[in-house]
Scaffold this motif. Structure first.
Motif, PDB file in Angstrom:
ATOM      1  N   GLY A 107       2.721   4.912  -8.265  1.00 21.78           N
ATOM      2  CA  GLY A 107       2.992   3.535  -8.642  1.00 21.78           C
ATOM      3  C   GLY A 107       4.180   3.429  -9.571  1.00 21.78           C
ATOM      4  N   PHE A 108       4.517   2.204  -9.888  1.00 16.63           N
ATOM      5  CA  PHE A 108       5.620   1.949 -10.797  1.00 16.63           C
ATOM      6  C   PHE A 108       5.181   1.032 -11.939  1.00 16.63           C
ATOM      7  CE2 PHE A 108       9.795  -0.003 -11.890  1.00 16.63           C
ATOM      8  CZ  PHE A 108      10.422   1.157 -12.298  1.00 16.63           C
ATOM      9  N   VAL A 140       1.157   0.553  -5.936  1.00 17.28           N
ATOM     10  CA  VAL A 140       1.467   1.851  -5.337  1.00 17.28           C
ATOM     11  C   VAL A 140       2.985   1.962  -5.219  1.00 17.28           C
ATOM     12  CG1 VAL A 140       1.196   3.319  -3.308  1.00 17.28           C
ATOM     13  CG2 VAL A 140      -0.752   2.047  -4.203  1.00 17.28           C
ATOM     14  N   PHE A 141       3.634   0.941  -4.729  1.00 20.56           N
ATOM     15  CA  PHE A 141       5.075   0.716  -4.759  1.00 20.56           C
ATOM     16  C   PHE A 141       5.916   1.661  -3.903  1.00 20.56           C
ATOM     17  CE2 PHE A 141       9.215  -0.244  -6.707  1.00 20.56           C
ATOM     18  CZ  PHE A 141       9.111  -1.616  -6.788  1.00 20.56           C
ATOM     19  N   VAL A 142       5.501   2.915  -3.740  1.00 27.75           N
ATOM     20  CA  VAL A 142       6.291   3.886  -2.992  1.00 27.75           C
ATOM     21  C   VAL A 142       5.420   4.516  -1.911  1.00 27.75           C
ATOM     22  CG1 VAL A 142       7.615   6.024  -3.153  1.00 27.75           C
ATOM     23  CG2 VAL A 142       7.664   4.410  -5.049  1.00 27.75           C
ATOM     24  N   THR A 186       6.238  -4.591   0.171  1.00 33.88           N
ATOM     25  CA  THR A 186       6.032  -3.985  -1.143  1.00 33.88           C
ATOM     26  C   THR A 186       5.409  -4.962  -2.135  1.00 33.88           C
ATOM     27  OG1 THR A 186       7.961  -2.598  -0.741  1.00 33.88           O
ATOM     28  CG2 THR A 186       7.166  -2.732  -3.011  1.00 33.88           C
ATOM     29  N   SER A 187       4.249  -4.580  -2.670  1.00 32.44           N
ATOM     30  CA  SER A 187       3.571  -5.352  -3.712  1.00 32.44           C
ATOM     31  C   SER A 187       3.836  -4.691  -5.054  1.00 32.44           C
ATOM     32  CB  SER A 187       2.053  -5.361  -3.482  1.00 32.44           C
ATOM     33  OG  SER A 187       1.730  -5.999  -2.282  1.00 32.44           O
ATOM     34  N   GLY A 188       4.187  -5.474  -6.048  1.00 33.74           N
ATOM     35  CA  GLY A 188       4.424  -4.867  -7.345  1.00 33.74           C
ATOM     36  C   GLY A 188       4.652  -5.861  -8.445  1.00 33.74           C
TER      37      GLY A 188
END
Length: 116
Positions: A18-19, A34-36, A64-66
């Protein structure tokens, strides 16, 4: 991590690296993207008391969710879909239900919105 002695309290298995991880003092949850990787479209919601994932959201499959942020009072969690045809998705931070979706191009939630 215990920030007093820097020892591991618990390892939480997520769907990938994640980020962003965010919470609010008025929320019982921490939100972790999770991002990646192949599961970049999910967001884990972790109970801060039990350190268990209580829900895994997939607000926009394949996108992409973040970058979770909260309204000042912590009532709403604001999630970014980081895509050119993205959105800000507003969740009730207690029930974890989607409240509103605001379509945008590649948004990043870094300011507070007034939700009506």
């Amino acid at each position: 991590m215990d920030t007093q002695n820097w020892k591991t309290i618990k390892k939480i298995d997520t769907k990938g690296p994640g980020f962003f991880m965010r919470s609010h003092e008025n929320s019982r949850y921490a939100w972790v993207d999770v991002f990646v990787g192949p599961d970049k479209d999910v967001m884990h919601v972790i109970d801060k008391a039990t350190l268990e994932i209580v829900k895994t959201l997939k607000p926009e499959p394949g996108k992409t969710s973040g970058h979770i942020e909260f309204t000042k009072d912590g009532r709403y969690a604001l999630l970014s879909i980081w895509e050119m045809d993205g959105a800000i998705i507003v969740y009730d931070a207690e029930t974890l239900e989607e409240v509103k979706r605001l379509p945008m191009k590649n948004p990043s939630v870094n300011t507070m919105f007034t939700i009506k």
